[in-house]
Design an enzyme around this catalytic site. Structure first.
Site, PDB file in Angstrom:
ATOM      1  N   HIS A  36       0.991   4.121   6.959  1.00  0.00           N
ATOM      2  CA  HIS A  36       0.491   5.045   6.124  1.00  0.00           C
ATOM      3  C   HIS A  36       0.834   6.427   6.125  1.00  0.00           C
ATOM      4  CE1 HIS A  36      -3.000   2.162   4.256  1.00  0.00           C
ATOM      5  NE2 HIS A  36      -2.017   1.842   4.038  1.00  0.00           N
ATOM      6  N   ASP A  51      -7.948   6.224   4.587  1.00  0.00           N
ATOM      7  CA  ASP A  51      -8.193   5.049   5.381  1.00  0.00           C
ATOM      8  C   ASP A  51      -9.254   4.928   6.382  1.00  0.00           C
ATOM      9  OD1 ASP A  51      -5.594   4.281   4.371  1.00  0.00           O
ATOM     10  OD2 ASP A  51      -4.564   4.899   6.140  1.00  0.00           O
ATOM     11  N   SER A  73       0.812  -1.302  -0.111  1.00  0.00           N
ATOM     12  CA  SER A  73       0.096   0.119   0.034  1.00  0.00           C
ATOM     13  C   SER A  73       0.787   1.248   0.076  1.00  0.00           C
ATOM     14  CB  SER A  73      -1.018  -0.073   1.110  1.00  0.00           C
ATOM     15  OG  SER A  73      -0.095   0.097   2.427  1.00  0.00           O
TER      16      SER A  73
END
Length: 220
Positions: free
Chosen positions: A134, A161, A95
């Site tokens: 992230h 998210d 990701s």
């Protein structure tokens, strides 16, 4: 009987005149068995294990315990220095590509500084055991208290998210953060991923390492 006696005498004569030929035959045989040395090493460790008395065995077990204790002490020291409950994590997904790839090891540091927009953070989500790495997409800081609300997103993801957060949760708070990324080492964590995917390999590796530590003898 005559020809057999003659061939035997010739063989003996050849051995006396050219004893190096026996060495050549041995080397040739070992060339056909490239793992023979590894098998002999394992056999030697097994024989050493059988011949080890109880006192030596106890000493090796204590040494193994000291190694494990030292590793734990180093980990706790890193936690104190970085103010992170997990100073080192492994990237488990893609990701964050192309910034980080699966198997990269990340080094974290929490500190007391506020999180800025664009910083890469590692956080936990309520109800999930595996942390997520992230980038902070939006950061709201309350002036009176200094509390922050953070919205994150993976660099390789199309959406933020909020679909990963707990139902009804739109922002992350400080309690969800583990640390901010300050460095990384590419692909070194692939072994950890493989052992997590195949747990029997982890236990087999631990057993082999323990066996070699217990059977090894210190040089006096």
């Amino acid at each position: 009987p005559g020809p057999w006696r003659w061939s035997r005498n010739v063989a003996v004569a050849n051995f006396k005149d050219h004893p190096h030929q026996v060495v050549g035959d041995k080397d040739e045989a070992e060339a056909h068995f490239p793992h023979r040395g590894d098998m002999e090493s394992l056999k030697a460790h097994y024989e050493s294990f059988k011949n080890t008395n109880f006192r030596q065995m106890l000493l090796q077990v204590v040494n193994l315990g000291l190694v494990a204790t030292s590793a734990l002490a180093i980990w706790k020291a890193m936690m104190l220095v970085t103010l992170c409950e997990s100073p080192v994590v492994v990237v488990l997904s893609g990701s964050m590509e192309p910034g980080f790839y699966r198997g990269d090891i990340l080094f974290l540091n929490m500190g007391k500084r506020k999180v800025d927009n664009g910083e890469i953070v590692v956080f936990n989500i309520d109800g999930r055991d595996i942390p997520i790495v992230h980038r902070s997409l939006r950061v709201h800081t309350e002036r009176s208290t200094g509390n922050q609300e953070i919205l994150t997103k993976g660099d390789n993801n199309y959406a933020n998210d909020r679909g990963l957060y707990k139902p009804g949760q739109d922002w992350l708070q400080k309690k969800h953060l583990i640390g901010r990324v300050v460095g990384y080492c590419p692909y070194v964590g692939m072994l950890t991923i493989i052992m997590n995917d195949y747990p029997f390999l982890k236990y087999m590796l631990i057993g082999i390492l323990g066996f070699f530590v217990v059977t090894s003898k210190d040089e006096m």
